[in-house]
Design a protein around this motif. Structure first.
Motif, short mmCIF file in Angstrom:
data_model
loop_
_atom_site.label_atom_id
_atom_site.label_comp_id
_atom_site.label_asym_id
_atom_site.label_seq_id
_atom_site.Cartn_x
_atom_site.Cartn_y
_atom_site.Cartn_z
N GLY A 12 -53.39 -74.13 10.86
CA GLY A 12 -52.70 -73.14 10.05
C GLY A 12 -51.80 -73.77 9.00
N ALA A 13 -51.07 -74.82 9.40
CA ALA A 13 -50.20 -75.52 8.45
C ALA A 13 -51.04 -76.18 7.36
CB ALA A 13 -49.36 -76.56 9.18
N GLY A 14 -52.19 -76.76 7.74
CA GLY A 14 -53.06 -77.38 6.76
C GLY A 14 -53.60 -76.36 5.76
N LEU A 15 -53.98 -75.19 6.26
CA LEU A 15 -54.49 -74.13 5.38
C LEU A 15 -53.44 -73.75 4.35
CD1 LEU A 15 -56.60 -71.95 4.67
CD2 LEU A 15 -55.54 -70.50 6.41
N LEU A 16 -52.22 -73.48 4.80
CA LEU A 16 -51.15 -73.09 3.89
C LEU A 16 -50.79 -74.24 2.95
CD1 LEU A 16 -49.17 -70.91 3.03
CD2 LEU A 16 -47.62 -71.67 4.85
N ALA A 17 -50.73 -75.45 3.49
CA ALA A 17 -50.39 -76.61 2.67
C ALA A 17 -51.45 -76.84 1.60
CB ALA A 17 -50.24 -77.85 3.54
N GLY A 18 -52.72 -76.66 1.95
CA GLY A 18 -53.80 -76.83 0.99
C GLY A 18 -53.72 -75.83 -0.15
N VAL A 19 -53.39 -74.59 0.19
CA VAL A 19 -53.25 -73.56 -0.84
C VAL A 19 -52.08 -73.89 -1.77
CG1 VAL A 19 -52.65 -71.15 -1.27
CG2 VAL A 19 -54.30 -71.71 0.52
N VAL A 20 -50.92 -74.14 -1.17
CA VAL A 20 -49.71 -74.39 -1.96
C VAL A 20 -49.85 -75.66 -2.79
CG1 VAL A 20 -47.26 -74.95 -1.80
CG2 VAL A 20 -48.21 -73.15 -0.36
N LEU A 212 -58.89 -80.21 8.28
CA LEU A 212 -59.77 -79.04 8.22
C LEU A 212 -59.07 -77.88 7.52
CD1 LEU A 212 -62.32 -77.46 9.02
CD2 LEU A 212 -61.21 -76.97 11.23
N GLY A 213 -57.84 -77.61 7.92
CA GLY A 213 -57.09 -76.53 7.27
C GLY A 213 -56.85 -76.81 5.80
N MET A 214 -56.56 -78.07 5.48
CA MET A 214 -56.31 -78.43 4.08
C MET A 214 -57.54 -78.24 3.21
SD MET A 214 -53.88 -81.81 4.15
CE MET A 214 -52.12 -81.68 4.48
N PHE A 215 -58.71 -78.59 3.75
CA PHE A 215 -59.93 -78.41 2.96
C PHE A 215 -60.14 -76.94 2.62
CE2 PHE A 215 -64.45 -77.36 2.76
CZ PHE A 215 -64.83 -78.14 1.67
N GLY A 217 -57.90 -74.54 2.57
CA GLY A 217 -56.83 -74.10 1.67
C GLY A 217 -57.02 -74.60 0.25
N SER A 218 -57.55 -75.82 0.11
CA SER A 218 -57.72 -76.40 -1.22
C SER A 218 -58.82 -75.71 -2.03
CB SER A 218 -58.02 -77.90 -1.12
OG SER A 218 -59.30 -78.13 -0.54
N THR A 219 -59.72 -75.01 -1.37
CA THR A 219 -60.73 -74.24 -2.10
C THR A 219 -60.15 -72.93 -2.64
OG1 THR A 219 -61.55 -73.06 -0.15
CG2 THR A 219 -62.55 -75.19 -0.64
N LEU A 220 -58.98 -72.54 -2.13
CA LEU A 220 -58.34 -71.29 -2.55
C LEU A 220 -57.24 -71.52 -3.58
CD1 LEU A 220 -57.93 -69.67 1.01
CD2 LEU A 220 -59.78 -69.29 -0.63
N GLY A 221 -56.52 -72.65 -3.46
CA GLY A 221 -55.37 -72.90 -4.34
C GLY A 221 -55.68 -72.85 -5.82
N PRO A 222 -56.70 -73.58 -6.31
CA PRO A 222 -56.98 -73.51 -7.75
C PRO A 222 -57.37 -72.12 -8.22
CG PRO A 222 -57.99 -75.46 -6.77
CD PRO A 222 -57.49 -74.63 -5.63
#
Length: 254
Positions: A12-20, A212-215, A217-222
């Motif tokens: 969850g933290a990775g997902l949010l961190a990837g987005v932000v 995993l979460g960061m990946f 999230g990173s597809t959503l951030g841009p």
């Protein structure tokens, strides 16, 4: 790491961190404290955070294709420099404590945040004086080198600092500068992570769920950065950056 709860927290933290992080640039504000929360000591958390951040590079590249079109030559010029800086930073991390320059970092992050607010005025002044976008002189290579070294060494706030640098010296459009920032930051992180994997201990049980979460999230951030009004996105990044600077000043070791 104690079980499924810790894994879920890191995903969850990775997902949010990837987005932000890929929408503006303060990934470690979320991911680093999460690693500390599951019991990793400061140095191990820093190493795990850098290695997991590699997952943001391919995700943000996939999501940033519209902004990256036409910038291949620019990327071929500056990505290798960022990669070399990241390698140098990782060697520093392995030989010196990450708290060595802890009292300087908050001021750097705050300065980068303030520069984001000043960038439109600076860009307008450059335009009036006839300096085309991208005429960064020595500021871009020197600044990118220094920030890439720092990114490989500790990294907290490096995204917002590089974003401010690119907006002032290379690309005045926020969404495009953000996409370029993700690419140069990812290159430095990749080389730094490779060095840490070879020469330093890596807690893969923490890296895997966080990455995993960061990946994802990173597809959503841009995509979020592309749709938000530039002024709103700028203020969100600035406020988060100032918050990180305050956090690092109060508790420089995480």
């Amino acid at each position: 790491m104690t079980g499924l709860g810790d894994i879920a927290l890191l995903v969850g933290a990775g997902l949010l961190a990837g987005v932000v992080g890929t929408a503006g640039g303060i990934t470690s504000l979320i991911s680093y404290p999460a690693l500390l929360a599951v019991g990793l000591p400061a140095l191990s958390a820093n190493v795990a955070n850098i290695v997991a951040l590699v997952a943001c590079w391919p995700g943000s590249a996939l999501a940033s294709q519209p902004e990256l079109v036409g910038h291949g030559l620019w990327l071929r010029r500056w990505v290798p420099l960022s990669a070399l800086g990241g390698a140098a930073g990782s060697l520093l991390l392995l030989s010196t404590p990450p708290g060595t320059f802890a009292r300087v970092v908050p001021f750097l992050v705050a300065a980068g945040s303030v520069a984001l607010l000043a960038q439109p005025r600076l860009a307008a002044r450059r335009h009036r004086r006839g300096h085309p976008s991208g005429a960064g002189g020595v500021i871009l290579p020197l600044g990118l080198t220094a920030m890439s070294v720092y990114n490989g060494y500790f990294g907290a706030g490096s995204g917002v600092m590089i974003l401010a640098l690119l907006l002032i010296t290379a690309e005045p459009h926020l969404a495009t500068a953000n996409a370029l920032k993700n690419m140069v930051l990812g290159a430095g992180t990749l080389i730094s992570a490779a060095a840490l994997t070879v020469f330093g201990p890596v807690d893969w049980t923490a890296v895997a769920p966080l990455g995993l979460g960061m990946f994802v999230g990173s597809t959503l951030g841009p995509r979020i950065a592309r749709r938000l009004p530039a002024t709103l996105l700028r203020w969100l990044v600035v406020l988060i950056g100032i918050g990180l600077a305050i956090q690092l000043w109060i508790n420089p070791n995480g």
